[in-house]
Design an enzyme around this catalytic site. Structure first.
Site, short mmCIF file in Angstrom:
data_model
loop_
_atom_site.label_atom_id
_atom_site.label_comp_id
_atom_site.label_asym_id
_atom_site.label_seq_id
_atom_site.Cartn_x
_atom_site.Cartn_y
_atom_site.Cartn_z
CE LYS A 172 -4.05 1.87 0.33
NZ LYS A 172 -3.68 2.59 -0.91
CE LYS A 214 4.94 7.39 -1.27
NZ LYS A 214 4.10 7.67 -0.09
CB SER A 241 -5.92 4.56 2.18
OG SER A 241 -5.68 5.80 1.61
#
Ligand code: NAD
Length: 421
Positions: A71, A107, A354
């Protein structure tokens, strides 16, 4: 190497090393965590509005996925480089570990100054990027989100493009989407709200009350403005706020909601300078020096250095920004006994909501604003208490305790999978 030019990847590797040592973790755990599991580089040929083709370089790094899918955001910036993307993906593993959400770290980034592109060019670039990284992302593999210079609209284009490739709607592939297209209520406010919650908990841990306290905030962007709004709602007096234009001060507390309305006026150009509710306007760096109870750097990295750390009078620091304190300044803060809530805990509200967005997408059932904030509060307060307990038990800083907790969670998952002994 000077304090300001430390490579972020080297900083994160040192943080992993310190936490592994404090935990008594094995060398093999350190060896696995000191670099990402995978990192791809993609070349993106884009047809520009003038008919020429330009090639942009992009990256996606998956640091660790022992606990769950990766994530982490996607950054559009001219200074993006592979080491930065790798470092940020590692921090995401630990941020998710601290927040107690079932994700690893990822990322991404593209080397581009988006101000030099038209909206149509940005859309073509965003669609090309998600097509190029499609083999290494997915709802259960690695889930991107917005970061510097990427917006809910960009996330919407990426989900649309990815869904076309899959031949079905896959809303959970990316978070930070517009609310009209699978985004979560309370996501926009989430990071700043979380920072304010951590301010409240830091006061509580020190046997104090946020009500009536004096707070200074560096930065009045997405994080700083909601941290200020919610801190004021919780009873703090926000006496100083800075941004790139100046630092505002009011002994009795600035009226944060009025300042929020002011920066949204077209004539303010999204800056705080010229706001009438301040007693005085100073140079922006003055924000560190006021006699306040708490300082929250919510602007950018390397803001607190060995040069300004000794002018800080606050007894609590809550890091809203990512990496706002240099390692040298961090050492001095510890020596002075200032209580610091580290970035990977303090600004984890964004990734937490999120995660809530992804859960709502997968179950196709959506929660109210209040439900989301309530769930965020429960999880963030628990994370704070768990880390505070570790800090006391091992006599380490909150930063080392946060890394210890995250690394222990990841190491335990790797042991349960049989990846390490
Ligand atoms: P933003 O671009 O919305 O706001 C940045 C603010 O910092 C602006 O008010 C700008 O004027 C100010 N600023 C820039 N340079 C400054 C300086 N030298 N002195 C004082 N103020 C200065 O960014 P943001 O989304 O609020 O993010 C801020 C930080 O928080 C970044 O480090 C970001 O990585 C981190 N962060 C953001 C989120 C999120 O959800 N937005 C989540 C986690 C971490």
């Amino acid at each position: 190497m000077s304090e300001k030019t430390l490579n972020t990847f080297e900083i994160v590797q040192q943080q992993i090393k310190d936490a592994c040592t404090a935990l008594g973790e094995t060398q093999e755990v350190f060896e696995i965590l000191k670099q990402p599991k995978s990192c791809i580089e993609v070349a993106l040929p884009i047809k520009m509005d003038n008919g020429e083709t330009k090639v942009f370089m992009g990256y996606r790094s998956l640091h660790n996925d022992a606990i769950g899918p990766g994530k982490g955001g996607i950054r559009y910036h001219q200074d993006v480089c592979i080491d930065e993307v790798k470092a940020l993906s590692a921090w995401m593993t630990f941020k998710c570990g601290v927040a107690g959400i079932p994700y690893g770290g990822g990322k991404g980034g593209i080397i581009v100054d988006p101000r030099t592109l038209s909206i149509d060019e940005i859309e073509r670039l965003s669609r090309a990027y998600i097509r190029a990284i499609a083999p290494v992302v997915g709802e259960q593999i690695d889930i991107p989100a917005p970061d510097v210079n990427t917006t809910p609209q960009i996330m919407g284009w990426m989900v649309d493009e990815y869904s076309k490739l899959q031949g079905k709607n896959t809303l959970g592939i990316v978070t930070g989407k517009p609310v009209a297209f699978g985004g979560s209520l309370a996501r926009f406010e989430a990071t700043g709200y979380g920072v304010a919650l951590m301010m409240r908990e830091a006061f509580r841990a020190k046997g104090k009350d946020i009500r009536g306290s004096k707070v200074s905030i560096q930065g009045f962007g997405n994080v700083g403005r909601f941290a200020a709004i919610y801190a004021e709602e919780m009873g703090a007096k926000v006496t100083a706020i800075s941004d790139v234009s100046c630092c505002l001060y009011n002994e009795n507390g600035l009226n944060v909601k009025k300042l929020y309305d002011y920066v949204n006026l077209p004539e303010s150009k999204n800056m705080i300078q010229g706001f009438k509710g301040a007693e005085q306007e100073f140079d922006r760096n003055k924000v560190f020096e006021f006699d306040v109870d708490l300082l929250a750097p919510c602007a950018l990295e390397n803001a607190i250095t060995s040069e300004n750390v000794n002018s800080i009078k606050a007894s609590i620091i809550v890091e809203g920004a990512n990496g706002p304190t240099t390692p040298e300044a961090d050492r001095i803060i510890n020596e002075k006994g200032i209580f610091l809530v580290p970035d990977i805990l303090a600004n984890g509200g964004g990734v937490m909501v999120s995660y809530f967005e992804w859960v709502q997408n997968l179950q196709n059932y959506y929660w109210s604003f209040e439900e989301v904030q309530q769930k965020q509060e429960v999880k963030m307060v628990k994370a704070f208490n768990d880390i505070f307990y570790l800090k006391e038990k091992h006599n380490v800083s909150m930063r080392v305790a946060a890394f210890m907790m995250a690394i222990k969670r990841v190491a335990d998952a790797m042991r349960a999978r049989g990846i390490v002994k």
